[in-house]
Design a protein around this motif. Structure first.
Motif, mmCIF file in Angstrom:
data_model
loop_
_atom_site.group_PDB
_atom_site.id
_atom_site.type_symbol
_atom_site.label_atom_id
_atom_site.label_comp_id
_atom_site.label_asym_id
_atom_site.label_seq_id
_atom_site.Cartn_x
_atom_site.Cartn_y
_atom_site.Cartn_z
ATOM 1 N N MET A 192 0.821 -1.193 0.000
ATOM 2 C CA MET A 192 0.000 0.000 0.000
ATOM 3 C C MET A 192 0.867 1.260 0.000
ATOM 4 O O MET A 192 0.590 2.185 -0.743
ATOM 5 C CB MET A 192 -0.911 -0.036 1.218
ATOM 6 N N ILE A 193 1.903 1.288 0.842
ATOM 7 C CA ILE A 193 2.770 2.468 0.919
ATOM 8 C C ILE A 193 3.519 2.653 -0.396
ATOM 9 O O ILE A 193 3.605 3.768 -0.911
ATOM 10 C CB ILE A 193 3.743 2.357 2.113
ATOM 11 N N SER A 194 4.036 1.575 -0.954
ATOM 12 C CA SER A 194 4.775 1.692 -2.221
ATOM 13 C C SER A 194 3.843 2.126 -3.353
ATOM 14 O O SER A 194 4.252 2.898 -4.233
ATOM 15 C CB SER A 194 5.484 0.383 -2.565
ATOM 16 N N GLU A 195 2.576 1.661 -3.345
ATOM 17 C CA GLU A 195 1.615 2.105 -4.361
ATOM 18 C C GLU A 195 1.381 3.609 -4.258
ATOM 19 O O GLU A 195 1.296 4.305 -5.267
ATOM 20 C CB GLU A 195 0.281 1.367 -4.200
ATOM 21 N N PHE A 196 1.277 4.096 -3.030
ATOM 22 C CA PHE A 196 1.073 5.521 -2.818
ATOM 23 C C PHE A 196 2.276 6.336 -3.310
ATOM 24 O O PHE A 196 2.126 7.332 -4.017
ATOM 25 C CB PHE A 196 0.815 5.800 -1.332
ATOM 26 N N ILE A 197 3.485 5.902 -2.956
ATOM 27 C CA ILE A 197 4.698 6.611 -3.376
ATOM 28 C C ILE A 197 4.812 6.607 -4.905
ATOM 29 O O ILE A 197 5.154 7.623 -5.517
ATOM 30 C CB ILE A 197 5.964 5.983 -2.740
ATOM 31 N N ASN A 198 4.509 5.455 -5.524
ATOM 32 C CA ASN A 198 4.549 5.376 -6.988
ATOM 33 C C ASN A 198 3.550 6.348 -7.618
ATOM 34 O O ASN A 198 3.848 6.989 -8.630
ATOM 35 C CB ASN A 198 4.268 3.956 -7.471
ATOM 36 N N LEU A 199 2.366 6.459 -7.027
ATOM 37 C CA LEU A 199 1.365 7.406 -7.515
ATOM 38 C C LEU A 199 1.908 8.830 -7.480
ATOM 39 O O LEU A 199 1.825 9.567 -8.466
ATOM 40 C CB LEU A 199 0.089 7.317 -6.676
ATOM 41 N N ILE A 200 2.465 9.221 -6.337
ATOM 42 C CA ILE A 200 2.989 10.586 -6.189
ATOM 43 C C ILE A 200 4.106 10.834 -7.195
ATOM 44 O O ILE A 200 4.135 11.862 -7.871
ATOM 45 C CB ILE A 200 3.495 10.828 -4.748
ATOM 46 N N GLN A 201 5.025 9.898 -7.315
ATOM 47 C CA GLN A 201 6.156 10.069 -8.235
ATOM 48 C C GLN A 201 5.662 10.198 -9.681
ATOM 49 O O GLN A 201 6.058 11.125 -10.394
ATOM 50 C CB GLN A 201 7.112 8.892 -8.108
ATOM 51 N N LYS A 202 4.799 9.295 -10.119
ATOM 52 C CA LYS A 202 4.329 9.319 -11.508
ATOM 53 C C LYS A 202 3.498 10.561 -11.800
ATOM 54 O O LYS A 202 3.663 11.200 -12.842
ATOM 55 C CB LYS A 202 3.513 8.058 -11.808
ATOM 56 N N ASP A 203 2.587 10.906 -10.891
ATOM 57 C CA ASP A 203 1.708 12.041 -11.147
ATOM 58 C C ASP A 203 2.478 13.359 -11.105
ATOM 59 O O ASP A 203 2.228 14.253 -11.920
ATOM 60 C CB ASP A 203 0.552 12.045 -10.136
ATOM 61 N N LEU A 204 3.410 13.472 -10.178
ATOM 62 C CA LEU A 204 4.235 14.677 -10.101
ATOM 63 C C LEU A 204 5.119 14.809 -11.341
ATOM 64 O O LEU A 204 5.305 15.914 -11.873
ATOM 65 C CB LEU A 204 5.058 14.650 -8.821
ATOM 66 N N ASN A 205 5.645 13.697 -11.830
ATOM 67 C CA ASN A 205 6.417 13.723 -13.074
ATOM 68 C C ASN A 205 5.557 14.217 -14.236
ATOM 69 O O ASN A 205 5.998 15.047 -15.030
ATOM 70 C CB ASN A 205 6.984 12.335 -13.399
ATOM 71 N N LEU A 206 4.322 13.710 -14.352
ATOM 72 C CA LEU A 206 3.422 14.161 -15.419
ATOM 73 C C LEU A 206 3.137 15.656 -15.306
ATOM 74 O O LEU A 206 3.122 16.375 -16.303
ATOM 75 C CB LEU A 206 2.110 13.380 -15.374
ATOM 76 N N PHE A 207 2.900 16.125 -14.081
ATOM 77 C CA PHE A 207 2.611 17.540 -13.848
ATOM 78 C C PHE A 207 3.779 18.418 -14.303
ATOM 79 O O PHE A 207 3.599 19.408 -15.019
ATOM 80 C CB PHE A 207 2.314 17.761 -12.361
ATOM 81 N N ILE A 208 5.001 18.036 -13.906
ATOM 82 C CA ILE A 208 6.186 18.829 -14.247
ATOM 83 C C ILE A 208 6.476 18.750 -15.746
ATOM 84 O O ILE A 208 6.816 19.753 -16.378
ATOM 85 C CB ILE A 208 7.392 18.406 -13.397
ATOM 86 N N LYS A 209 6.307 17.571 -16.347
ATOM 87 C CA LYS A 209 6.522 17.434 -17.796
ATOM 88 C C LYS A 209 5.557 18.338 -18.565
ATOM 89 O O LYS A 209 5.955 19.000 -19.528
ATOM 90 C CB LYS A 209 6.318 15.980 -18.228
ATOM 91 N N ASN A 210 4.288 18.360 -18.137
ATOM 92 C CA ASN A 210 3.303 19.222 -18.799
ATOM 93 C C ASN A 210 3.639 20.698 -18.619
ATOM 94 O O ASN A 210 3.505 21.487 -19.548
ATOM 95 C CB ASN A 210 1.888 18.952 -18.260
ATOM 96 N N LYS A 211 4.085 21.075 -17.431
ATOM 97 C CA LYS A 211 4.434 22.474 -17.148
ATOM 98 C C LYS A 211 5.629 22.931 -17.976
ATOM 99 O O LYS A 211 5.644 24.042 -18.488
ATOM 100 C CB LYS A 211 4.784 22.643 -15.666
ATOM 101 N N LYS A 212 6.642 22.061 -18.059
ATOM 102 C CA LYS A 212 7.894 22.455 -18.695
ATOM 103 C C LYS A 212 7.974 22.055 -20.170
ATOM 104 O O LYS A 212 8.900 22.465 -20.864
ATOM 105 C CB LYS A 212 9.072 21.854 -17.935
ATOM 106 N N GLY A 213 7.039 21.220 -20.634
ATOM 107 C CA GLY A 213 7.084 20.767 -22.020
ATOM 108 C C GLY A 213 8.277 19.877 -22.317
ATOM 109 O O GLY A 213 8.931 20.012 -23.344
ATOM 110 N N ILE A 214 8.590 18.971 -21.384
ATOM 111 C CA ILE A 214 9.741 18.070 -21.543
ATOM 112 C C ILE A 214 9.266 16.621 -21.517
ATOM 113 O O ILE A 214 8.101 16.342 -21.214
ATOM 114 C CB ILE A 214 10.791 18.303 -20.428
ATOM 115 N N VAL A 215 10.166 15.694 -21.822
ATOM 116 C CA VAL A 215 9.813 14.275 -21.826
ATOM 117 C C VAL A 215 10.537 13.484 -20.733
ATOM 118 O O VAL A 215 10.130 12.377 -20.401
ATOM 119 C CB VAL A 215 10.085 13.620 -23.201
ATOM 120 N N ASN A 216 11.608 14.025 -20.179
ATOM 121 C CA ASN A 216 12.397 13.299 -19.172
ATOM 122 C C ASN A 216 11.750 13.378 -17.795
ATOM 123 O O ASN A 216 11.186 14.409 -17.422
ATOM 124 C CB ASN A 216 13.812 13.880 -19.076
ATOM 125 N N ASP A 217 11.849 12.288 -17.037
ATOM 126 C CA ASP A 217 11.380 12.284 -15.650
ATOM 127 C C ASP A 217 12.344 13.100 -14.793
ATOM 128 O O ASP A 217 13.559 12.937 -14.880
ATOM 129 C CB ASP A 217 11.314 10.857 -15.100
#
Length: 193
Positions: free
Chosen positions: A1-26
């Protein structure tokens, strides 16, 4: 459960930053900050998510160890509700320029626009764990003494960072339960003298 939560935060935050900056790298990694501070050859100008602490949410404690329906009573210890405290650190090898320090601002923007995380507020709902309803993100402000203590735990080299507490994640052992039919009728036989 904890690892699922951390993975969610990491993936969603990466998507947010990629969209903001217009980049493809994590640009967001989940790793032990101590390892990064010891060997920083693979990490530069990124956000590092570190698990700082896990504590129990006392307000959600349930004293009942049973659940009742019309046809059955099941006995089981209630779920433990936990809070997860995560440190989001901007790590750069160059301590003078901090050229991508706005990544930390992006972290704050993400949680400012999503103080409650659920399937409707995250960027990719497919990443949201099925067994979690929602979580609240709470910014934690540390004073200088607390910040100093926290960074001593990580080896003493301070890097710009923000701390968030995520409330409340249920931890439940669904395998353990026993029970039977409810008591529907009582009869007392007594003799008076």
């Amino acid at each position: 459960m904890i690892s699922e939560f951390i993975n969610l935060i990491q993936k969603d935050l990466n998507l947010f930053i990629k969209n903001k900056k217009g980049i493809v790298n994590d640009l967001v990694l989940f790793t032990n900050l101590n390892n990064v501070l010891l060997d920083s050859s693979t990490v530069d100008n990124k956000i590092i998510i570190s698990l700082v602490n896990i504590d129990e949410e006392k307000l959600l404690q349930n004293p009942d160890n049973y659940a009742a329906s019309r046809t059955e009573i099941s006995y089981k210890n209630p779920a433990v509700w936990i809070n997860i405290i995560c440190l989001f650190t901007y790590y750069s090898k160059d301590h003078e320029t901090y050229e991508d320090i706005d990544l930390l601002e992006n972290v704050i923007q993400y949680f400012q626009s999503r103080p409650r995380l659920d399937k409707t507020t995250v960027i990719n709902p497919d990443n949201f764990p099925n067994n979690i309803e929602n979580l609240r993100a709470e910014f934690v402000s540390l004073n200088f003494e607390q910040t100093n203590y926290l960074w001593e735990l990580f080896g003493g080299n301070y890097h710009p960072s923000v701390l968030y507490k995520f409330r409340a994640l249920p931890i439940d052992n669904l395998d353990e339960s026993s029970g039977g039919p409810p008591i529907t009728d009582t009869k007392v036989n007594s003799k008076q003298k």
